[in-house]
Scaffold this motif. Structure first.
Motif, PDB file in Angstrom:
ATOM      1  N   VAL A 188       0.842  -1.193   0.000  1.00 35.69           N
ATOM      2  CA  VAL A 188       0.000   0.000   0.000  1.00 35.69           C
ATOM      3  C   VAL A 188       0.880   1.247   0.000  1.00 35.69           C
ATOM      4  CG1 VAL A 188      -1.629   1.359   1.369  1.00 35.69           C
ATOM      5  CG2 VAL A 188      -1.978  -1.094   1.088  1.00 35.69           C
ATOM      6  N   SER A 247     -10.032  -2.657   6.172  1.00 36.39           N
ATOM      7  CA  SER A 247      -9.715  -1.221   6.135  1.00 36.39           C
ATOM      8  C   SER A 247      -9.081  -0.829   4.799  1.00 36.39           C
ATOM      9  CB  SER A 247      -8.775  -0.855   7.290  1.00 36.39           C
ATOM     10  OG  SER A 247      -7.472  -1.355   7.041  1.00 36.39           O
ATOM     11  N   ALA A 274     -10.577   1.750   2.027  1.00 35.20           N
ATOM     12  CA  ALA A 274      -9.780   2.871   1.502  1.00 35.20           C
ATOM     13  C   ALA A 274      -9.776   2.824  -0.030  1.00 35.20           C
ATOM     14  CB  ALA A 274      -8.363   2.803   2.043  1.00 35.20           C
ATOM     15  N   MET A 323       5.157   8.257   1.892  1.00 34.41           N
ATOM     16  CA  MET A 323       4.766   7.067   2.654  1.00 34.41           C
ATOM     17  C   MET A 323       3.621   7.394   3.588  1.00 34.41           C
ATOM     18  SD  MET A 323       7.159   4.321   4.570  1.00 34.41           S
ATOM     19  CE  MET A 323       7.741   3.584   3.070  1.00 34.41           C
ATOM     20  N   SER A 332       1.428   9.811   3.247  1.00 36.24           N
ATOM     21  CA  SER A 332       0.176  10.036   2.519  1.00 36.24           C
ATOM     22  C   SER A 332      -0.354   8.717   1.984  1.00 36.24           C
ATOM     23  CB  SER A 332       0.424  11.004   1.358  1.00 36.24           C
ATOM     24  OG  SER A 332       1.482  10.531   0.558  1.00 36.24           O
ATOM     25  N   PHE A 333       0.557   7.804   1.648  1.00 38.58           N
ATOM     26  CA  PHE A 333       0.065   6.500   1.181  1.00 38.58           C
ATOM     27  C   PHE A 333      -0.555   5.748   2.357  1.00 38.58           C
ATOM     28  CE2 PHE A 333       1.890   7.922  -2.347  1.00 38.58           C
ATOM     29  CZ  PHE A 333       3.071   7.397  -2.830  1.00 38.58           C
ATOM     30  N   ASN A 334       0.173   5.768   3.491  1.00 40.49           N
ATOM     31  CA  ASN A 334      -0.372   5.065   4.655  1.00 40.49           C
ATOM     32  C   ASN A 334      -1.764   5.584   4.947  1.00 40.49           C
ATOM     33  OD1 ASN A 334       1.863   3.567   4.945  1.00 40.49           O
ATOM     34  ND2 ASN A 334       2.846   4.942   6.405  1.00 40.49           N
ATOM     35  N   ARG A 362      -3.933   6.202   3.082  1.00 40.38           N
ATOM     36  CA  ARG A 362      -4.944   5.485   2.287  1.00 40.38           C
ATOM     37  C   ARG A 362      -5.458   4.248   3.001  1.00 40.38           C
ATOM     38  NH1 ARG A 362      -2.278   4.691  -3.435  1.00 40.38           N
ATOM     39  NH2 ARG A 362      -3.976   3.193  -3.537  1.00 40.38           N
ATOM     40  N   ASN A 363      -4.616   3.618   3.833  1.00 42.61           N
ATOM     41  CA  ASN A 363      -5.226   2.517   4.602  1.00 42.61           C
ATOM     42  C   ASN A 363      -5.352   2.908   6.074  1.00 42.61           C
ATOM     43  OD1 ASN A 363      -2.604   2.211   5.433  1.00 42.61           O
ATOM     44  ND2 ASN A 363      -2.615  -0.021   5.335  1.00 42.61           N
ATOM     45  N   LEU A 405      -3.661   4.482   8.279  1.00 40.66           N
ATOM     46  CA  LEU A 405      -2.651   4.334   9.333  1.00 40.66           C
ATOM     47  C   LEU A 405      -2.373   5.667  10.022  1.00 40.66           C
ATOM     48  CD1 LEU A 405      -0.049   1.832   7.888  1.00 40.66           C
ATOM     49  CD2 LEU A 405      -1.306   1.639  10.028  1.00 40.66           C
ATOM     50  N   HIS A 449      -7.157  -0.186  18.466  1.00 41.49           N
ATOM     51  CA  HIS A 449      -6.990   0.210  17.063  1.00 41.49           C
ATOM     52  C   HIS A 449      -7.540   1.628  16.838  1.00 41.49           C
ATOM     53  CE1 HIS A 449      -5.276  -3.309  15.130  1.00 41.49           C
ATOM     54  NE2 HIS A 449      -6.040  -4.077  15.898  1.00 41.49           N
ATOM     55  N   PRO A 486       3.021   1.659  12.725  1.00 46.58           N
ATOM     56  CA  PRO A 486       3.635   0.388  13.146  1.00 46.58           C
ATOM     57  C   PRO A 486       5.165   0.481  13.074  1.00 46.58           C
ATOM     58  CG  PRO A 486       1.787  -0.032  11.696  1.00 46.58           C
ATOM     59  CD  PRO A 486       2.004   1.460  11.699  1.00 46.58           C
ATOM     60  N   ILE A 541       7.254   0.004   9.732  1.00 42.56           N
ATOM     61  CA  ILE A 541       7.306   1.131   8.802  1.00 42.56           C
ATOM     62  C   ILE A 541       8.063   2.311   9.423  1.00 42.56           C
ATOM     63  CG2 ILE A 541       5.919   2.925   7.700  1.00 42.56           C
ATOM     64  CD1 ILE A 541       3.872   0.882   7.018  1.00 42.56           C
TER      65      ILE A 541
END
Lengths: 366, 366
Positions: free
Chosen positions: A140, A162, A166, B10, B12-14, B16-17, B19, B65, B75, B78
């Motif tokens: 991702v 999730s 997204a 990273m 901005s990508f995270n 997306r899910n 994070l 969560h 996490p 990452i």
């Protein structure tokens, strides 16, 4: 501005292998035509030179590469993905790189993706929850356009949900006796195992051994147990062995443990390699297959068909599975609304390919 | 500022899910301790909850969560890679996902990488120059910490050299009869093929057929030709067949073409699967192996050892190869100066594992 960052990233990374340098150059794209004009060559020659074709002499090739570098030329493959804001990469996550049917699945999916201008990025999890979770994070964060995942049982269901929420297209390649957290296309392994064990039971066997590969094989395990129950056979833990990989050796060693003490007359192995290793042990012990020991494998690999005693096996319909899975992923990539609807489930029912090793007599037998 | 961009990417990508969200939050890293304090739980409970451990009840897991999301918790896996400015990903490029020895190599390398906290990202090239070039661009642009590449012959030598000159650690896993453009650890396939063909020639065979897989097998092809020459056997193109994949079926069909017209008394196949497919054809035709047809394979896979007639094969020392390759890549990752020096070459010489299928009589025979 995430995308802007991405472009800068990609450019600055490309810079590391000397493809291009200044971000400002991205707006005015340099094309092969520009290089051709600069050097007074045909576009075709430039194209060939950039591909290091032997049809262009070394000196010319070097000049083309030099000018391409000076003009900050970006190869089409990368430039296109930048312009389209797409990576043109599909992530693929599987549990075991040693599992032949998972590898065949990855291979067929990759062929279908390449035919559509996509490349595949593969990661494995060893069936481990944390590795699987990490692999999902990585893909991702690397902004793949879509993900194929062979989930191990129900682990990471929340994360998978999730990611789907997204709007990141993801197709699960395993499922069966539970509700998958995302869209899925899968062989029902429970039913496959049920058919294999039932077939042996209906041939009159009461002590049917089972070799499986642990967590990733739970569906097969429950299918085996259900088949015994429905055929009035009591489950006996003594007849089950867990192995940590699908190898001939593990099948050979398991056969030695399971068959030495006698009593067992049939074996269902969760992989053809395990079944063939057991077959080899039987032959070395002068035990006849199928007369003294009926054997059924899983996956119906080439090795099963070409075995000394052709192996009865559960057919894992990889061609059908991969075709449907790729079609579904493309639908998810192109339509935005998917995450609002209930996950799509496409189930494929495996069949039992009967050959000599199970001892079944019929005209259909190969 | 490339790195800054990467982090923003990273993040901005995270995003997306789900994070994390704001870039500004990156500086003050949220730790599991913070979540534990917020909820009055032990750090251990939070850690387990984040891993969705069943040891923590569903409600608590959801709260953890939820808070992790609110606090923009990243996490460790990452976060660490962001802090260390390392992706902790190693790229792996191989020609054929259907090539069992390449897959085994990928698998063993991955195990060794995971043991050292790295993950592997695998791409394949189908032996195609452009795919190989594209895969290299992608992995470099994805900022992997290092690359393993099974190069197909000498294609993309310039690009490989430029990547090395950019100090991106890369270890080639193929080489042999030419000067590789980067550091390499490889089995000398030329020598392996030479040993196999010479062995058959020294057993008295004059018409030795050869089945190979095209471009990726050129080293084996030249090794086969050199062996014929050194044993005073004239090369006969009629005895060579090219196949597009290493399958039992291709070996079976090739045997039908090569052996039907008679004359041929021995076969050297560039893969064990091809050899075993040919073995099957011989048995169906009532042709005895090795008496009527001597067969030697390549790779010494488990399938060769467990075959009905154990197969003589060239041993591809995967364990030794992968150990040396991983060691070398780590050395390249940790030391900056490598690109200034001449590429390191580590060659492994394959051995011939003699079994029954070649007809060689000796105490060593298995």
């Amino acid at each position: 501005m995430p995308l802007q960052n991405c472009i800068e990233c990609m450019i600055s990374f490309n810079d590391r292998n000397g493809l291009t340098t200044e971000v400002s150059k991205v707006s005015k794209r340099v094309r092969q035509e520009d290089i051709a004009k600069e050097l007074g060559l045909s576009i075709n020659s430039v194209s060939l030179a950039l591909k290091n074709s032997k049809r262009i002499n070394e000196e010319t090739r070097q000049r083309v590469h030099q000018v391409a570098k000076e003009l900050n030329y970006i190869p089409n493959s990368i430039a296109r993905s930048l312009v389209e804001k797409k990576s043109k990469i599909i992530g693929f996550i599987l549990p075991k790189i040693t599992n032949p049917v998972q590898i065949e699945t990855a291979q067929l999916i990759e062929r279908k993706l390449m035919a559509n201008g996509y490349n595949m990025m593969l990661m494995t999890t060893d069936s481990d929850r944390d590795y699987e979770s990490f692999a999902l994070d990585i893909l991702v964060s690397r902004q793949v356009d879509g993900i194929f995942l062979f989930p191990t049982n129900k682990q990471n269901q929340d994360k998978i949900r999730s990611i789907r929420n997204a709007h990141i297209p993801m197709v699960l390649l395993s499922g069966g006796n539970y509700e998958p957290a995302s869209d899925s296309v899968y062989m029902n392994q429970f039913k496959g195992a049920y058919k294999a064990a039932s077939h042996l039971a209906q041939l009159g066997h009461r002590q049917i051994a089972f070799i499986h590969g642990g967590p990733a094989n739970m569906e097969k395990y429950t299918g085996y147990q259900a088949a015994l129950k429905d055929n009035g056979i009591e489950f006996d833990e003594e007849l089950v062995i867990t192995v940590d990989n699908y190898s001939y050796e593990q099948g050979y060693l398991s056969a030695a443990k399971l068959f030495s003490k006698g009593g067992v007359t049939a074996l269902f192995a969760s992989s053809d390699y395990l079944a063939l290793g057991a077959l080899r042990w039987c032959r070395e012990q002068g035990m006849r297959v199928p007369e003294d020991m009926a054997i059924v494998g899983f996956d119906d690999l080439e090795a099963a068909q070409y075995a000394e005693i052709p192996l009865t096996s559960v057919t894992y319909k990889v061609e059908e599975l991969t075709t449907l899975a790729v079609e579904l992923l493309y639908r998810l990539i192109t339509e935005e609304e998917q995450a609002k609807s209930k996950p799509i489930r496409i189930e494929i029912e495996p069949t039992l390919q009967i050959r000599s090793s199970c001892g079944y007599k019929s005209k259909n037998r190969q």
